[in-house]
Design a protein around this motif. Sequence first.
Motif, PDB file in Angstrom:
ATOM      1  N   ALA A  52      46.075  32.520  50.047  1.00 25.87           N
ATOM      2  CA  ALA A  52      46.102  32.974  48.657  1.00 25.87           C
ATOM      3  C   ALA A  52      44.702  33.251  48.116  1.00 25.87           C
ATOM      4  O   ALA A  52      44.492  33.261  46.925  1.00 25.87           O
ATOM      5  CB  ALA A  52      46.788  31.912  47.790  1.00 25.87           C
ATOM      6  N   VAL A  53      43.733  33.472  49.008  1.00 28.14           N
ATOM      7  CA  VAL A  53      42.373  33.706  48.582  1.00 28.14           C
ATOM      8  C   VAL A  53      42.276  34.969  47.727  1.00 28.14           C
ATOM      9  O   VAL A  53      43.007  35.939  47.931  1.00 28.14           O
ATOM     10  CB  VAL A  53      41.444  33.821  49.818  1.00 28.14           C
ATOM     11  CG1 VAL A  53      41.743  35.078  50.601  1.00 28.14           C
ATOM     12  CG2 VAL A  53      39.983  33.785  49.410  1.00 28.14           C
ATOM     13  N   LEU A 100      35.594  37.102  48.354  1.00 31.33           N
ATOM     14  CA  LEU A 100      35.214  37.076  49.768  1.00 31.33           C
ATOM     15  C   LEU A 100      33.775  37.550  49.948  1.00 31.33           C
ATOM     16  O   LEU A 100      33.348  38.529  49.322  1.00 31.33           O
ATOM     17  CB  LEU A 100      36.141  37.965  50.594  1.00 31.33           C
ATOM     18  CG  LEU A 100      37.554  37.455  50.835  1.00 31.33           C
ATOM     19  CD1 LEU A 100      38.372  38.517  51.571  1.00 31.33           C
ATOM     20  CD2 LEU A 100      37.536  36.152  51.634  1.00 31.33           C
ATOM     21  N   ASN A 101      33.055  36.873  50.802  1.00 31.20           N
ATOM     22  CA  ASN A 101      31.698  37.288  51.163  1.00 31.20           C
ATOM     23  C   ASN A 101      31.556  37.093  52.672  1.00 31.20           C
ATOM     24  O   ASN A 101      30.990  36.125  53.141  1.00 31.20           O
ATOM     25  CB  ASN A 101      30.660  36.462  50.399  1.00 31.20           C
ATOM     26  CG  ASN A 101      29.244  36.960  50.642  1.00 31.20           C
ATOM     27  OD1 ASN A 101      29.043  38.082  51.109  1.00 31.20           O
ATOM     28  ND2 ASN A 101      28.264  36.121  50.364  1.00 31.20           N
ATOM     29  N   GLU A 149      38.667  46.182  46.398  1.00 27.76           N
ATOM     30  CA  GLU A 149      39.292  44.860  46.336  1.00 27.76           C
ATOM     31  C   GLU A 149      38.376  43.717  46.730  1.00 27.76           C
ATOM     32  O   GLU A 149      38.502  42.616  46.188  1.00 27.76           O
ATOM     33  CB  GLU A 149      40.529  44.834  47.252  1.00 27.76           C
ATOM     34  CG  GLU A 149      41.608  45.821  46.862  1.00 27.76           C
ATOM     35  CD  GLU A 149      42.823  45.702  47.776  1.00 27.76           C
ATOM     36  OE1 GLU A 149      42.820  44.824  48.669  1.00 27.76           O
ATOM     37  OE2 GLU A 149      43.769  46.488  47.606  1.00 27.76           O
ATOM     38  N   ALA A 150      37.492  43.964  47.700  1.00 30.67           N
ATOM     39  CA  ALA A 150      36.675  42.881  48.258  1.00 30.67           C
ATOM     40  C   ALA A 150      35.252  43.393  48.490  1.00 30.67           C
ATOM     41  O   ALA A 150      34.843  43.615  49.636  1.00 30.67           O
ATOM     42  CB  ALA A 150      37.286  42.371  49.566  1.00 30.67           C
ATOM     43  N   PRO A 151      34.482  43.593  47.411  1.00 31.32           N
ATOM     44  CA  PRO A 151      33.151  44.206  47.555  1.00 31.32           C
ATOM     45  C   PRO A 151      32.176  43.367  48.367  1.00 31.32           C
ATOM     46  O   PRO A 151      31.145  43.891  48.801  1.00 31.32           O
ATOM     47  CB  PRO A 151      32.677  44.367  46.099  1.00 31.32           C
ATOM     48  CG  PRO A 151      33.515  43.422  45.307  1.00 31.32           C
ATOM     49  CD  PRO A 151      34.833  43.344  46.006  1.00 31.32           C
ATOM     50  N   GLY A 152      32.468  42.091  48.588  1.00 28.55           N
ATOM     51  CA  GLY A 152      31.592  41.258  49.396  1.00 28.55           C
ATOM     52  C   GLY A 152      31.858  41.339  50.884  1.00 28.55           C
ATOM     53  O   GLY A 152      31.179  40.671  51.675  1.00 28.55           O
ATOM     54  N   GLY A 193      40.849  35.175  54.195  1.00 27.43           N
ATOM     55  CA  GLY A 193      40.066  36.394  54.389  1.00 27.43           C
ATOM     56  C   GLY A 193      40.624  37.249  55.505  1.00 27.43           C
ATOM     57  O   GLY A 193      40.744  38.477  55.373  1.00 27.43           O
ATOM     58  N   HIS A 194      41.002  36.625  56.603  1.00 31.97           N
ATOM     59  CA  HIS A 194      41.574  37.369  57.728  1.00 31.97           C
ATOM     60  C   HIS A 194      42.932  37.939  57.343  1.00 31.97           C
ATOM     61  O   HIS A 194      43.299  39.041  57.777  1.00 31.97           O
ATOM     62  CB  HIS A 194      41.701  36.445  58.939  1.00 31.97           C
ATOM     63  CG  HIS A 194      41.730  37.161  60.244  1.00 31.97           C
ATOM     64  ND1 HIS A 194      42.867  37.742  60.747  1.00 31.97           N
ATOM     65  CD2 HIS A 194      40.746  37.395  61.152  1.00 31.97           C
ATOM     66  CE1 HIS A 194      42.595  38.294  61.924  1.00 31.97           C
ATOM     67  NE2 HIS A 194      41.320  38.101  62.202  1.00 31.97           N
TER      68      HIS A 194
END
Length: 316
Positions: free
Chosen positions: A94-95, A100-101, A127-130, A297-298
């Motif tokens: 549920a991250v 996320l980095n 969605e996940a700029p990191g 993340g995965h």
Amino acid sequence: MQLKGGSEPVLDANLAIALDALLSEESVTRAAARLHTSPAAMSRTLGRLRRILGDPLLVRAGQAMVPTPRALALREEAAAVVRRITVLLTPDTAVDPATLNRTFTVQAADLVGAALAPALLELARQEAPGVSLRMRAEELEAGPALRDGRVDLEIGSIDHADPETHVEELVSLRMAAAVRPGHPLTRKPLTPARLAAAEHVVVSRRGRFTGPLDAALAEHGLERRVSAVLPSHLAAMTLAAVSDVVCLVPAAPDGAAPSPLTAPAAVFGLHLLDIPLPLPPLTIGMAWHPRHAADGGHHWLRAAVRQILHTPANPT
């Protein structure tokens, strides 16, 4: 605190959760309802907590129950413990992608990488700029590389997975003949004989000259001439774009939406011709080590690949 006889008290996670419910609700009945158990079971649990903690915790006051001073002192700590247990035991899938980095390493053939990277990076920006992406060619043996973390995800034709590896089929494609605009094969209907008579370039990391198309042509007593074997799909497309050689590229089945894997062929300006022979489909899948199965993340990475290739999840 110790019990009589010097034995250590045992307070497991279930008891901690029950303690929090009892101290919060100040009622055996309401605590039982909150934890979806019976009042009798909760009453027994209260008795066990009383023995462990050496305090009655809740005592009768008319029709209600009121907490003891010890219970009041424990209330906030019990709630904090339950919150920590919840965080500890909640799956990480549920991250929030925005938090996320990470750098993900994806191993794929150059054609898959060329088709996937632009859309995957654009989705990451939204969605996940990191998130950063490291694409690797099919240079590592996938099983050990996935196992030791050198590769997070393998995408392609998965035919060598270790028993413990998770494999998910993504899409099944057909092979098409790609030629430059104005190629002689575009001037008349394509037949097996005309296809065999053309010059061909084969893509093979192992330097092989033959493949499924040769077996299909042999069924008609035909043999093609392969003038070059290249290790890269993009190199083969480059050659096809500037000469009369034919290269094979994956395309969506008839009636299906275009596959992202045909996008590089369009960039090269190649014209796709239906091959008039039955060829086995090309199945593209992704593989990962089971230690990443519940990693948030995965999980985002796999969902992003799935979304880009326009296919539902179908784990095997």
